[in-house]
Design an enzyme around this catalytic site. Structure first.
Site, PDB file in Angstrom:
ATOM      1  N   THR A  62       0.805  -0.961  -0.218  1.00  0.00           N
ATOM      2  CA  THR A  62       0.106  -0.150   0.143  1.00  0.00           C
ATOM      3  C   THR A  62       0.906   1.323  -0.158  1.00  0.00           C
ATOM      4  OG1 THR A  62      -2.081   1.064   1.278  1.00  0.00           O
ATOM      5  CG2 THR A  62      -0.164   0.044   2.724  1.00  0.00           C
ATOM      6  N   LYS A  66       3.818   1.819  -3.550  1.00  0.00           N
ATOM      7  CA  LYS A  66       3.478   1.218  -5.040  1.00  0.00           C
ATOM      8  C   LYS A  66       4.479   1.346  -6.027  1.00  0.00           C
ATOM      9  CE  LYS A  66      -1.437   0.667  -3.612  1.00  0.00           C
ATOM     10  NZ  LYS A  66      -2.779   0.931  -4.101  1.00  0.00           N
ATOM     11  N   GLY A 124      -8.919  13.692  -8.246  1.00  0.00           N
ATOM     12  CA  GLY A 124      -7.561  13.594  -7.815  1.00  0.00           C
ATOM     13  C   GLY A 124      -6.673  12.750  -8.986  1.00  0.00           C
ATOM     14  N   GLY A 126      -3.160  10.642  -8.385  1.00  0.00           N
ATOM     15  CA  GLY A 126      -2.333  10.123  -7.934  1.00  0.00           C
ATOM     16  C   GLY A 126      -2.342   8.569  -8.526  1.00  0.00           C
ATOM     17  N   PRO A 151      -3.520  21.166 -11.323  1.00  0.00           N
ATOM     18  CA  PRO A 151      -3.845  20.430 -12.537  1.00  0.00           C
ATOM     19  C   PRO A 151      -2.338  20.024 -13.322  1.00  0.00           C
ATOM     20  CG  PRO A 151      -5.211  22.443 -12.605  1.00  0.00           C
ATOM     21  CD  PRO A 151      -4.193  22.142 -11.313  1.00  0.00           C
TER      22      PRO A 151
END
Length: 270
Positions: A62, A66, A124, A126, A151
């Site tokens: 997690t 990653k 989001g 990510g 952005p």
């Protein structure tokens, strides 16, 4: 030596529900495997993996590991290659990396009756947003409206969209919202957007899939109106099912023996 040890690593990690999910599954499957949790910081990851002996079968990862899991692997599955992140490693002479979050999103949405989409909005920018973009592309999406506080941070999503054949536009949260069929939020749990920002997004946002699940309803789901809001527990469950397929078969697409019973036990453990 038999490879029977597994764990979930991350930082923080105390909140993780993965140990009870995996324990429930291995109980049904009759596998005497152990599955623990360990707090591992990003800078410690590579050394920690190198320290593991031959008793280790694999790892669940997690945040914030990653990206590191992707980089350390010798071989990566297609979803890991597309997103540049991995949440699953199998260990041995060759380290294999997988991203089961993509399939987990698809399975969770399908369980809620959403199997195809054309226009989506992602809140989001990510790693989870990248997995969501690949997931909705697999479901037929042709356009994705990405909302990000900065952005410029979403340039990788634009590039990924081009590879997937999905037209990606990136806008601030306050920009006028066109109608979409599905909104996927990968914002951290507990994020509360101002009401004057949420209202237009909800009015034109279709169903909401919020990867956050604790607490539930999330602040976003509470303000989404009468349109369905789907919690991220389904993604957590189904990405774990695919992860267990990897640990058992080496392939996230190969069902487990008695998989219905396995999934039922895992759902009860949540």
């Amino acid at each position: 030596m038999s490879r029977t040890r597994l764990a979930v690593w991350g930082d923080p990690i105390a909140h993780s529900k993965s140990p009870q999910l995996h324990a429930a599954a291995y109980g049904v499957l009759g596998l005497d495997w152990s599955y623990d949790r360990r707090r591992v910081a990003e800078g410690e990851f590579a050394g920690a993996v190198r320290s593991l002996d031959d008793s280790w079968r694999g790892l669940s990862l997690t945040m914030p590991l990653k990206d590191e899991a992707y980089r350390i692997a010798d071989v990566r599955d297609a979803h890991a290659e597309l997103t540049g992140v991995a949440n699953t490693l199998t260990l041995g002479a060759t380290v294999h990396a997988f991203n089961t979050d993509v399939g987990g999103i698809i399975d969770a949405l399908g369980e809620s009756g959403i199997t195809t989409v054309e226009r989506v909005r992602l809140l989001g920018a990510g790693a989870t947003a990248a997995s969501a973009l690949v997931a909705v592309a697999d479901m037929g999406a042709r356009s994705a409206d990405v909302r990000a506080r900065r952005p410029e941070s979403a340039s990788t999503l634009r590039e990924l969209g081009a590879r997937l054949g999905v037209e990606v536009t990136v806008l601030p949260f306050t920009e006028t919202a066109d109608a979409v069929e599905l909104t996927v939020s990968s914002l951290p749990g507990g994020t509360a957007l101002p009401e004057d920002v949420v209202a237009p997004l909800a009015a034109a946002g279709g169903a909401l899939f919020d990867v956050a699940y604790a607490p539930w309803p999330s602040a976003l789901a509470t303000n989404w109106g009468d349109v369905p809001a789907i919690p991220g527990l389904g993604m957590l469950l189904h990405q774990a099912v695919r992860q267990i397929r990897v640990f058992v078969h080496g392939d996230p697409g190969v069902p487990l023996p008695d998989e219905q019973d396995v999934v039922a036990a895992m759902r009860t453990a949540l």
